[in-house]
Design a protein around this motif. Structure first.
Motif, mmCIF file in Angstrom:
data_model
loop_
_atom_site.group_PDB
_atom_site.id
_atom_site.type_symbol
_atom_site.label_atom_id
_atom_site.label_comp_id
_atom_site.label_asym_id
_atom_site.label_seq_id
_atom_site.Cartn_x
_atom_site.Cartn_y
_atom_site.Cartn_z
ATOM 1 N N LYS A 26 0.811 -1.218 0.000
ATOM 2 C CA LYS A 26 0.000 0.000 0.000
ATOM 3 C C LYS A 26 0.849 1.274 0.000
ATOM 4 O O LYS A 26 0.463 2.290 0.576
ATOM 5 C CB LYS A 26 -0.945 0.013 1.203
ATOM 6 N N SER A 27 1.998 1.218 -0.650
ATOM 7 C CA SER A 27 2.923 2.352 -0.668
ATOM 8 C C SER A 27 3.466 2.605 -2.067
ATOM 9 O O SER A 27 4.670 2.475 -2.324
ATOM 10 C CB SER A 27 4.066 2.099 0.324
ATOM 11 N N PRO A 28 2.601 2.985 -3.008
ATOM 12 C CA PRO A 28 3.056 3.212 -4.380
ATOM 13 C C PRO A 28 4.063 4.360 -4.497
ATOM 14 O O PRO A 28 4.738 4.477 -5.516
ATOM 15 C CB PRO A 28 1.767 3.509 -5.146
ATOM 16 N N TRP A 29 4.192 5.176 -3.456
ATOM 17 C CA TRP A 29 5.162 6.267 -3.483
ATOM 18 C C TRP A 29 6.586 5.742 -3.665
ATOM 19 O O TRP A 29 7.427 6.442 -4.221
ATOM 20 C CB TRP A 29 5.054 7.145 -2.234
ATOM 21 N N VAL A 30 6.833 4.504 -3.242
ATOM 22 C CA VAL A 30 8.174 3.934 -3.424
ATOM 23 C C VAL A 30 8.452 3.775 -4.921
ATOM 24 O O VAL A 30 9.500 4.199 -5.414
ATOM 25 C CB VAL A 30 8.324 2.586 -2.676
ATOM 26 N N ALA A 31 7.510 3.206 -5.650
ATOM 27 C CA ALA A 31 7.673 3.047 -7.103
ATOM 28 C C ALA A 31 7.715 4.410 -7.801
ATOM 29 O O ALA A 31 8.510 4.599 -8.734
ATOM 30 C CB ALA A 31 6.547 2.191 -7.676
ATOM 31 N N GLU A 32 6.889 5.350 -7.347
ATOM 32 C CA GLU A 32 6.890 6.685 -7.955
ATOM 33 C C GLU A 32 8.282 7.322 -7.872
ATOM 34 O O GLU A 32 8.780 7.873 -8.856
ATOM 35 C CB GLU A 32 5.877 7.596 -7.250
ATOM 36 N N ARG A 33 8.900 7.228 -6.719
ATOM 37 C CA ARG A 33 10.223 7.832 -6.538
ATOM 38 C C ARG A 33 11.318 7.007 -7.212
ATOM 39 O O ARG A 33 12.301 7.571 -7.692
ATOM 40 C CB ARG A 33 10.526 8.007 -5.053
ATOM 41 N N ALA A 34 11.158 5.695 -7.224
ATOM 42 C CA ALA A 34 12.164 4.839 -7.867
ATOM 43 C C ALA A 34 12.208 5.089 -9.370
ATOM 44 O O ALA A 34 13.275 4.981 -9.990
ATOM 45 C CB ALA A 34 11.878 3.367 -7.572
ATOM 46 N N TRP A 35 11.076 5.425 -9.965
ATOM 47 C CA TRP A 35 11.029 5.706 -11.401
ATOM 48 C C TRP A 35 11.991 6.835 -11.750
ATOM 49 O O TRP A 35 12.591 6.831 -12.831
ATOM 50 C CB TRP A 35 9.598 6.065 -11.814
#
Length: 175
Positions: A26-35
């Motif tokens: 439940k933490s899509p912010w990790v993928a957003e920043r990893a992009w």
């Protein structure tokens, strides 16, 4: 380099988050920043950059990530990935006394650390998980937070491996 890594290096942010946002509960912010850290050189680099995102996040964001994880063995709504993982460890089939023990351990752990006990359950039994929880409850708060984040990274690896296997089956081994 794996084909899927080449593919993700060419994704826009939305596609990337859609595909990999579930790796961290439940933490899509990790993928957003990893992009933002594209390109990736392979699975190891991909996971390393995801971990960098988490480790460089604020304490508050890290605690939100940890608290996004469900308590183990608890009959609560959870993500599809968590349901599969807990089912694989038999946590969805606890006997009444086992469920009570898990409930008490979960409560004591959360009271002490402020987040749920997190462990990558693949290959573990309910007894092994309970033993790990008892052992880890002897840790200091910062040490336990570090261990919980390490387990979050293992869970992300296992979820990525599962995604890779699904893509190999669906894509005939080409993705």
């Amino acid at each position: 380099m794996e084909d899927w890594v080449k593919e993700c290096n060419g994704m826009n942010k939305g596609e990337f988050v859609e595909r990999f946002g579930f790796l961290f509960e439940k933490s899509p912010w990790v993928a957003e920043r990893a992009w933002e850290k594209l390109p990736f050189g392979g699975r190891g680099d991909f996971l390393s950059k995801m971990a960098e995102v988490v480790l460089s996040a604020s304490d508050e964001e890290q605690l939100m990530l940890l608290n996004a994880h469900p308590e183990l063995g608890a009959p609560i709504p959870m993500t599809e990935a968590s349901v599969k993982e807990q089912s694989g460890a038999g946590l969805d089939r606890l006997a009444r006394d086992e469920a009570y023990i898990f409930s008490e351990l979960n409560r004591k752990y959360r009271d002490k650390y402020g987040f749920p006990f997190i462990i990558a359950v693949r290959g573990l039994t309910a007894d092994m998980i309970a033993d790990s929880m008892l052992l880890r409850m002897q840790s200091h708060v910062e040490e336990e937070k570090r261990k919980a984040l390490e387990e979050v990274f293992k869970i992300a690896l296992f979820r990525l491996q599962h995604l890779e296997m699904d893509r190999a089956v669906v894509g005939g081994g080409k993705g």
